[in-house]
Write a protein that holds these residues in place. Structure first.
Motif, mmCIF file in Angstrom:
data_model
loop_
_atom_site.group_PDB
_atom_site.id
_atom_site.type_symbol
_atom_site.label_atom_id
_atom_site.label_comp_id
_atom_site.label_asym_id
_atom_site.label_seq_id
_atom_site.Cartn_x
_atom_site.Cartn_y
_atom_site.Cartn_z
ATOM 1 N N ARG A 99 0.864 -1.181 0.000
ATOM 2 C CA ARG A 99 0.000 0.000 0.000
ATOM 3 C C ARG A 99 0.897 1.227 0.000
ATOM 4 N N CYS A 100 0.556 2.204 -0.812
ATOM 5 C CA CYS A 100 1.404 3.396 -0.875
ATOM 6 C C CYS A 100 0.673 4.518 -1.587
ATOM 7 N N SER A 101 1.224 5.700 -1.450
ATOM 8 C CA SER A 101 0.841 6.851 -2.261
ATOM 9 C C SER A 101 1.910 7.041 -3.326
ATOM 10 N N PHE A 102 1.508 7.587 -4.463
ATOM 11 C CA PHE A 102 2.445 7.805 -5.553
ATOM 12 C C PHE A 102 2.561 9.290 -5.868
ATOM 13 N N TYR A 103 3.806 9.713 -6.102
ATOM 14 C CA TYR A 103 4.105 11.036 -6.670
ATOM 15 C C TYR A 103 4.522 10.783 -8.107
ATOM 16 N N PRO A 120 -5.157 -1.929 -8.157
ATOM 17 C CA PRO A 120 -5.772 -0.705 -7.623
ATOM 18 C C PRO A 120 -5.746 -0.605 -6.104
ATOM 19 N N GLU A 121 -5.807 -1.754 -5.425
ATOM 20 C CA GLU A 121 -5.835 -1.719 -3.967
ATOM 21 C C GLU A 121 -4.524 -1.209 -3.371
ATOM 22 N N ARG A 122 -3.481 -1.105 -4.202
ATOM 23 C CA ARG A 122 -2.189 -0.590 -3.721
ATOM 24 C C ARG A 122 -2.243 0.904 -3.425
ATOM 25 N N LEU A 123 -3.082 1.639 -4.180
ATOM 26 C CA LEU A 123 -3.041 3.100 -4.154
ATOM 27 C C LEU A 123 -3.808 3.683 -2.976
ATOM 28 N N GLN A 124 -3.129 4.542 -2.205
ATOM 29 C CA GLN A 124 -3.765 5.265 -1.113
ATOM 30 C C GLN A 124 -4.077 6.705 -1.483
ATOM 31 N N ALA A 125 -3.140 7.379 -2.097
ATOM 32 C CA ALA A 125 -3.341 8.774 -2.493
ATOM 33 C C ALA A 125 -2.390 9.074 -3.649
ATOM 34 N N LEU A 126 -2.675 10.175 -4.342
ATOM 35 C CA LEU A 126 -1.988 10.472 -5.589
ATOM 36 C C LEU A 126 -1.538 11.921 -5.600
ATOM 37 N N ILE A 127 -0.256 12.136 -5.881
ATOM 38 C CA ILE A 127 0.272 13.486 -6.093
ATOM 39 C C ILE A 127 0.742 13.557 -7.530
ATOM 40 N N ILE A 128 0.216 14.512 -8.282
ATOM 41 C CA ILE A 128 0.486 14.628 -9.716
ATOM 42 C C ILE A 128 1.198 15.944 -9.966
ATOM 43 N N GLN A 129 2.420 15.865 -10.474
ATOM 44 C CA GLN A 129 3.206 17.075 -10.753
ATOM 45 C C GLN A 129 3.692 17.041 -12.196
ATOM 46 N N ASN A 130 3.022 17.797 -13.053
ATOM 47 C CA ASN A 130 3.381 17.856 -14.475
ATOM 48 C C ASN A 130 3.547 16.447 -15.047
ATOM 49 N N ALA A 131 2.533 15.632 -14.773
ATOM 50 C CA ALA A 131 2.432 14.292 -15.337
ATOM 51 C C ALA A 131 1.118 14.242 -16.104
ATOM 52 N N PHE A 283 -1.647 17.647 2.546
ATOM 53 C CA PHE A 283 -2.530 16.714 1.832
ATOM 54 C C PHE A 283 -2.408 15.298 2.386
ATOM 55 N N LEU A 284 -1.191 14.813 2.515
ATOM 56 C CA LEU A 284 -0.997 13.452 2.997
ATOM 57 C C LEU A 284 -1.447 13.314 4.447
ATOM 58 N N GLY A 285 -1.200 14.335 5.247
ATOM 59 C CA GLY A 285 -1.661 14.286 6.624
ATOM 60 C C GLY A 285 -3.177 14.203 6.715
ATOM 61 N N LYS A 286 -3.851 14.914 5.828
ATOM 62 C CA LYS A 286 -5.314 14.898 5.816
ATOM 63 C C LYS A 286 -5.857 13.521 5.456
ATOM 64 N N HIS A 287 -5.195 12.850 4.513
ATOM 65 C CA HIS A 287 -5.725 11.589 3.996
ATOM 66 C C HIS A 287 -5.092 10.347 4.614
ATOM 67 N N LEU A 288 -3.858 10.465 5.080
ATOM 68 C CA LEU A 288 -3.163 9.300 5.623
ATOM 69 C C LEU A 288 -2.827 9.426 7.092
ATOM 70 N N GLY A 289 -2.660 10.663 7.564
ATOM 71 C CA GLY A 289 -2.094 10.864 8.878
ATOM 72 C C GLY A 289 -0.630 10.452 8.862
ATOM 73 N N THR A 290 -0.033 10.380 10.030
ATOM 74 C CA THR A 290 1.344 9.927 10.152
ATOM 75 C C THR A 290 1.439 9.102 11.421
ATOM 76 N N GLN A 291 1.753 7.821 11.257
ATOM 77 C CA GLN A 291 1.755 6.903 12.389
ATOM 78 C C GLN A 291 0.414 6.978 13.128
ATOM 79 N N GLY A 292 -0.667 7.197 12.350
ATOM 80 C CA GLY A 292 -1.996 7.249 12.936
ATOM 81 C C GLY A 292 -2.439 8.638 13.351
#
Length: 304
Positions: A99-103, A120-131, A283-292
């Motif tokens: 499980r991971c987020s992708f940049y 698809p179940e791998r994806l947690q969140a997505l950061i898109i930078q000029n992709a 963004f990641l903190g909102k959707h994933l938190g950090t260590q809960g």
């Protein structure tokens, strides 16, 4: 939680290829996988990784043929985006990332889309930078590249121009309001690598195969619309290759995505590192938190 931002440099064999990657942060924190663009490598994330690592487990691989990963000859490795993605999928399995987020940046877009559409179940969140994933995101230069796709033998000059020192520098500095923020050693190193005959063959093959990415745009858009992954879009609005309309087009399929058009070019991290890092942490903190726990990043973290 560890506040160490130390990056480690590792190798692993995946899909029969030696893959080099950067890793930082605690392995039990949420994982963020950084997928680099052309013609660079995971080196492009050197400054970003220490800003994410106190909160996240960060992984940044080099694709086969890029950076310090193995570059097998085309006779033994098919340089297509399908194969690059297959190798990255094998790499993630090899190091145990379920499980991971992708940049995604530049070539990281087609590699990443194929990777998480396959699982698809791998994806947690997505950061898109000029992709790019939309026709309207392709800048003026793509008209000549389309000619190359139609008849590569008749348009070898297009591939030569694509791999030239002028183009390599331009990917960094064209459209930039802050050219002084770019280290010229980076594009000089990239150009020296591209000048190698083996690299010219590899990169010409990938440029030709890029047509399969454009043909896949509709499928990727349909997937985004159906799945609605959390998404942050940070886009250098001065990029002449992947223009700002391509960033705005994502909102048709991801209406809840965060969109930020930054005063930067194609390699936006080199111009707006602090801003992108803060946006990512929020963004990641909102959707994933950090260590809960949710993240409340402070700007002074980036000034230390």
């Amino acid at each position: 939680m560890s506040t160490s931002a130390t990056t480690t440099y590792k190798h692993v064999t995946a899909d029969g290829v030696g893959i080099f990657y950067r890793e930082a942060g605690q392995s039990d924190a949420p994982t963020v996988v950084l997928l680099h663009g052309f013609p660079t490598s995971s080196r492009q994330f050197d400054a970003l990784i220490p800003l994410l690592a106190p909160y996240y487990h960060v992984i940044a691989p080099d694709y086969p043929g890029f950076g310090r990963s193995e570059a097998p000859p085309p006779s033994s490795y098919e340089y297509t985006f399908d194969r690059l993605s297959r190798t990255i999928q094998c790499f993630l399995a090899e190091i145990g990332i379920d499980r991971c987020s992708f940049y995604l940046h530049d070539y990281g877009g087609p590699v990443g889309f194929r990777t998480f559409l396959a699982k698809p179940e791998r994806l947690q969140a997505l950061i898109i930078q000029n992709a790019n994933a939309y026709d309207e995101g392709l800048g003026a230069k793509w008209a000549a590249i389309r000619d190359y796709w139609e008849a590569p033998a008749l348009h070898t000059d297009v591939a030569e121009a694509f791999l030239s020192l002028e183009s390599t520098q331009g990917r960094h500095t064209l459209g930039s309001a802050h050219p002084e923020r770019y280290n010229p050693e980076i594009w000089e190193d990239e150009s020296a690598r591209l000048a190698q005959p083996a690299q010219r063959d590899i990169q010409s093959r990938l440029l030709y195969d890029y047509r399969t990415n454009v043909a896949s745009y509709r499928a990727w858009q349909n997937w985004l619309r159906a799945r609605q992954p959390p998404a942050l879009i940070v886009w250098g609005r001065n990029d002449p290759s992947f223009v700002a309309a391509g960033a705005q087009a994502y909102l048709r399929d991801l209406p809840d995505a965060e969109l930020h058009l930054l005063d930067a070019g194609h390699f936006a991290l080199e111009e707006q590192l602090d801003e992108i890092a803060l946006l990512m942490l929020s963004f990641l903190g909102k959707h994933l938190g950090t260590q809960g726990d949710p993240i409340a990043p402070k700007r002074d973290l980036l000034d230390t």
